[in-house]
Design a protein around this motif. Structure first.
Motif, PDB file in Angstrom:
ATOM      1  N   LEU A 128       0.832  -1.199   0.000  1.00 41.91           N
ATOM      2  CA  LEU A 128       0.000   0.000   0.000  1.00 41.91           C
ATOM      3  C   LEU A 128       0.871   1.254   0.000  1.00 41.91           C
ATOM      4  O   LEU A 128       0.622   2.209  -0.732  1.00 41.91           O
ATOM      5  N   LYS A 129       1.914   1.213   0.807  1.00 41.45           N
ATOM      6  CA  LYS A 129       2.810   2.365   0.884  1.00 41.45           C
ATOM      7  C   LYS A 129       3.519   2.592  -0.448  1.00 41.45           C
ATOM      8  O   LYS A 129       3.675   3.734  -0.896  1.00 41.45           O
ATOM      9  N   ASP A 130       3.921   1.517  -1.100  1.00 42.98           N
ATOM     10  CA  ASP A 130       4.555   1.644  -2.421  1.00 42.98           C
ATOM     11  C   ASP A 130       3.601   2.288  -3.421  1.00 42.98           C
ATOM     12  O   ASP A 130       4.014   3.109  -4.256  1.00 42.98           O
ATOM     13  N   THR A 131       2.322   1.922  -3.351  1.00 48.05           N
ATOM     14  CA  THR A 131       1.327   2.492  -4.259  1.00 48.05           C
ATOM     15  C   THR A 131       1.169   3.988  -4.027  1.00 48.05           C
ATOM     16  O   THR A 131       1.099   4.774  -4.981  1.00 48.05           O
ATOM     17  N   LEU A 132       1.109   4.388  -2.764  1.00 46.82           N
ATOM     18  CA  LEU A 132       0.988   5.812  -2.462  1.00 46.82           C
ATOM     19  C   LEU A 132       2.239   6.571  -2.895  1.00 46.82           C
ATOM     20  O   LEU A 132       2.149   7.688  -3.425  1.00 46.82           O
ATOM     21  N   ARG A 133       3.406   5.991  -2.680  1.00 50.19           N
ATOM     22  CA  ARG A 133       4.643   6.639  -3.128  1.00 50.19           C
ATOM     23  C   ARG A 133       4.612   6.877  -4.635  1.00 50.19           C
ATOM     24  O   ARG A 133       4.958   7.954  -5.121  1.00 50.19           O
ATOM     25  N   ALA A 134       4.201   5.858  -5.372  1.00 48.38           N
ATOM     26  CA  ALA A 134       4.159   5.981  -6.832  1.00 48.38           C
ATOM     27  C   ALA A 134       3.115   7.006  -7.270  1.00 48.38           C
ATOM     28  O   ALA A 134       3.344   7.806  -8.189  1.00 48.38           O
ATOM     29  N   ALA A 135       1.965   7.001  -6.613  1.00 48.79           N
ATOM     30  CA  ALA A 135       0.886   7.907  -6.995  1.00 48.79           C
ATOM     31  C   ALA A 135       1.264   9.362  -6.781  1.00 48.79           C
ATOM     32  O   ALA A 135       0.850  10.245  -7.552  1.00 48.79           O
ATOM     33  N   TYR A 136       2.055   9.628  -5.743  1.00 45.70           N
ATOM     34  CA  TYR A 136       2.335  11.014  -5.380  1.00 45.70           C
ATOM     35  C   TYR A 136       3.790  11.417  -5.581  1.00 45.70           C
ATOM     36  O   TYR A 136       4.210  12.473  -5.097  1.00 45.70           O
ATOM     37  N   ALA A 137       4.522  10.632  -6.321  1.00 44.27           N
ATOM     38  CA  ALA A 137       5.948  10.909  -6.518  1.00 44.27           C
ATOM     39  C   ALA A 137       6.197  12.276  -7.129  1.00 44.27           C
ATOM     40  O   ALA A 137       7.193  12.941  -6.819  1.00 44.27           O
ATOM     41  N   GLU A 138       5.306  12.728  -7.994  1.00 39.62           N
ATOM     42  CA  GLU A 138       5.481  14.010  -8.680  1.00 39.62           C
ATOM     43  C   GLU A 138       4.561  15.101  -8.141  1.00 39.62           C
ATOM     44  O   GLU A 138       4.491  16.194  -8.709  1.00 39.62           O
ATOM     45  N   GLU A 139       3.871  14.813  -7.060  1.00 36.58           N
ATOM     46  CA  GLU A 139       2.919  15.787  -6.527  1.00 36.58           C
ATOM     47  C   GLU A 139       3.622  16.772  -5.591  1.00 36.58           C
ATOM     48  O   GLU A 139       4.326  16.368  -4.674  1.00 36.58           O
ATOM     49  N   PRO A 140       3.390  18.074  -5.776  1.00 35.05           N
ATOM     50  CA  PRO A 140       4.076  19.055  -4.940  1.00 35.05           C
ATOM     51  C   PRO A 140       3.541  19.159  -3.522  1.00 35.05           C
ATOM     52  O   PRO A 140       4.244  19.652  -2.628  1.00 35.05           O
ATOM     53  N   VAL A 185       4.564  11.067   1.147  1.00 33.71           N
ATOM     54  CA  VAL A 185       4.499   9.811   1.896  1.00 33.71           C
ATOM     55  C   VAL A 185       5.754   9.761   2.766  1.00 33.71           C
ATOM     56  O   VAL A 185       6.877   9.791   2.257  1.00 33.71           O
ATOM     57  N   LEU A 186       5.561   9.705   4.067  1.00 34.37           N
ATOM     58  CA  LEU A 186       6.674   9.813   5.007  1.00 34.37           C
ATOM     59  C   LEU A 186       7.508   8.535   5.017  1.00 34.37           C
ATOM     60  O   LEU A 186       7.010   7.441   4.739  1.00 34.37           O
ATOM     61  N   PRO A 187       8.795   8.649   5.354  1.00 33.34           N
ATOM     62  CA  PRO A 187       9.665   7.464   5.361  1.00 33.34           C
ATOM     63  C   PRO A 187       9.479   6.614   6.608  1.00 33.34           C
ATOM     64  O   PRO A 187       9.042   7.101   7.662  1.00 33.34           O
ATOM     65  N   GLY A 188       9.844   5.343   6.490  1.00 28.34           N
ATOM     66  CA  GLY A 188       9.874   4.436   7.634  1.00 28.34           C
ATOM     67  C   GLY A 188       8.562   4.407   8.388  1.00 28.34           C
ATOM     68  O   GLY A 188       7.480   4.368   7.800  1.00 28.34           O
ATOM     69  N   ASP A 189       8.671   4.437   9.726  1.00 19.68           N
ATOM     70  CA  ASP A 189       7.477   4.397  10.563  1.00 19.68           C
ATOM     71  C   ASP A 189       7.154   5.759  11.159  1.00 19.68           C
ATOM     72  O   ASP A 189       6.517   5.860  12.206  1.00 19.68           O
ATOM     73  N   LEU A 190       7.581   6.837  10.480  1.00 22.01           N
ATOM     74  CA  LEU A 190       7.282   8.187  10.945  1.00 22.01           C
ATOM     75  C   LEU A 190       5.790   8.453  10.780  1.00 22.01           C
ATOM     76  O   LEU A 190       5.241   8.354   9.685  1.00 22.01           O
TER      77      LEU A 190
END
Length: 372
Positions: free
Chosen positions: A285-297, A301-306
């Motif tokens: 799920l986290k990978d999907t959100l990272r991909a979806a918002y990679a170019e969004e200003p 998506v925060l790193p690790g367990d932050l």
């Protein structure tokens, strides 16, 4: 540089209206020419909000005193309550001689220049978010007064509907709770990674989300050192979230949603409990959100367990997200934080306005979050 766009802000004496004005005052392509307020009409905005006293702004006037036809407006940001908004927006389009609603709301192809001479409206109320007139009447207790506009308006979540926003004269800005929830959930629904029949949203908002009018339940002694749920089981943002999630899922969706009022001025945090589809994990799920918002200003998506926190977004147009594994097998927890007055309201309206006029989407919105 081209001539600045002439903009009106309706309902400028409320929290959302004032934040919209604060953002627009620093916008390089905008001139604020009309500010309305009913109870505060006749005053300078700086008298109502002293932190805005140093800005060169028009005085507040009654809505009834606005001369729509002669104002030569390019955009109107409407921060009025629901019901009032639909009446004003409907009258505005007619007063500016755009009476053929099918023509004013959409063009065949996205083209910012195709609306030359047409006022563009960004409405922050709930009046144009629901496309179903019956659903509006059920949840808001009265028939819609501008049903043609209701069905033609664009649901203006920028990260989701950029092309439609660029190609409309009427943008229905999402509510604050739906903004955070939909940014967190829509990519996961698109990817088929969660069970849309098992979504529970635990949401918390600062007191500014309840508006600036005098209400006993918002007095300091009522909200200080306390937290409480409200509109339990039937909050008016529920059909809005279900509508948009249903579009992504391709079928009707029902969610669990409980909002809470917390003793802080601003900010919103949503903890969302989901059931994973077979074969998927919290990390997926986290990978999907990272991909979806990679170019969004404005979405990170925060790193690790932050864990997202309201202090990370205060005063900014940012949304921060993260996903956590639940101890219960087959489940995950998605957390989102926004500033309810900025990304949840005025800032998102400025973002959509930038899209409408073909400007860089971040114009006027690059301020970093405030802390402490």
């Amino acid at each position: 540089m081209s001539q600045k766009k002439r903009v009106a802000v309706l309902g400028a004496s409320g929290y959302t209206g004032a934040e919209t004005v604060r953002l627009l005052a620093a916008h390089p392509h905008v001139e604020i020419v009309i500010l309305t307020a009913e109870r505060k009409a006749g005053q300078a905005l700086g008298a109502v909000f002293p932190h805005l006293a140093g800005l060169a702004l028009p005085d507040l006037i009654h809505l009834d005193d606005v001369e729509w036809h002669g104002a030569e407006l390019d955009a109107v940001i409407c921060a009025l309550p629901h019901v009032a908004s639909q009446e004003v927006v409907g009258a505005l389009f007619h007063a500016t001689e755009h009476t053929v609603l099918d023509d004013i709301v959409g063009l065949a192809e996205p083209s910012p220049t195709g609306f030359e001479g047409q006022v563009r409206v960004l409405d922050l109320s709930a009046d144009f978010r629901l496309t179903d007139a019956a659903a509006y009447e059920e949840w808001y207790g009265r028939p819609h007064q501008a049903p043609k506009l209701q069905t033609r308006a664009v649901y203006a979540l920028p990260e989701r509907n950029r092309a439609a926003i660029r190609n409309t004269a009427l943008a229905a800005m999402p509510g604050c709770y739906p903004t955070a929830a939909l940014l967190a959930l829509l990519p996961l629904v698109d990817a088929g990674q969660i069970d849309v029949d098992d979504i529970a949203i635990d949401a918390k908002s600062g007191v500014s989300g309840a508006g600036r009018s005098l209400k006993e339940q918002n007095l300091y002694c009522e909200v200080g050192e306390a937290m409480h749920p409200y509109a339990v089981g039937r909050h008016r943002h529920m059909p809005e979230m279900e509508q948009e999630l249903g579009k992504a899922a391709g079928r009707p969706v029902r969610i669990g949603f409980t909002p809470h009022l917390v003793p802080m001025n601003r900010g919103e945090l949503e903890t969302i409990y989901v059931r994973l589809s077979p074969g998927h994990t919290a990390e997926a799920l986290k990978d999907t959100l990272r991909a979806a918002y990679a170019e969004e200003p404005f979405v990170t998506v925060l790193p690790g367990d932050l864990a997202p926190a309201t202090r990370m977004v205060r005063g900014s147009n940012q949304c921060v997200l993260n996903v956590f594994e639940d101890r219960r097998a087959g489940r995950a927890i998605v957390v989102a934080a926004i500033d309810n007055l900025i990304k949840g309201a005025g800032g998102q309206a400025v973002q959509a306005m930038n899209i409408m006029f073909g400007w860089d989407e971040t114009t006027g919105l690059t301020q970093a979050p405030l802390f402490p």
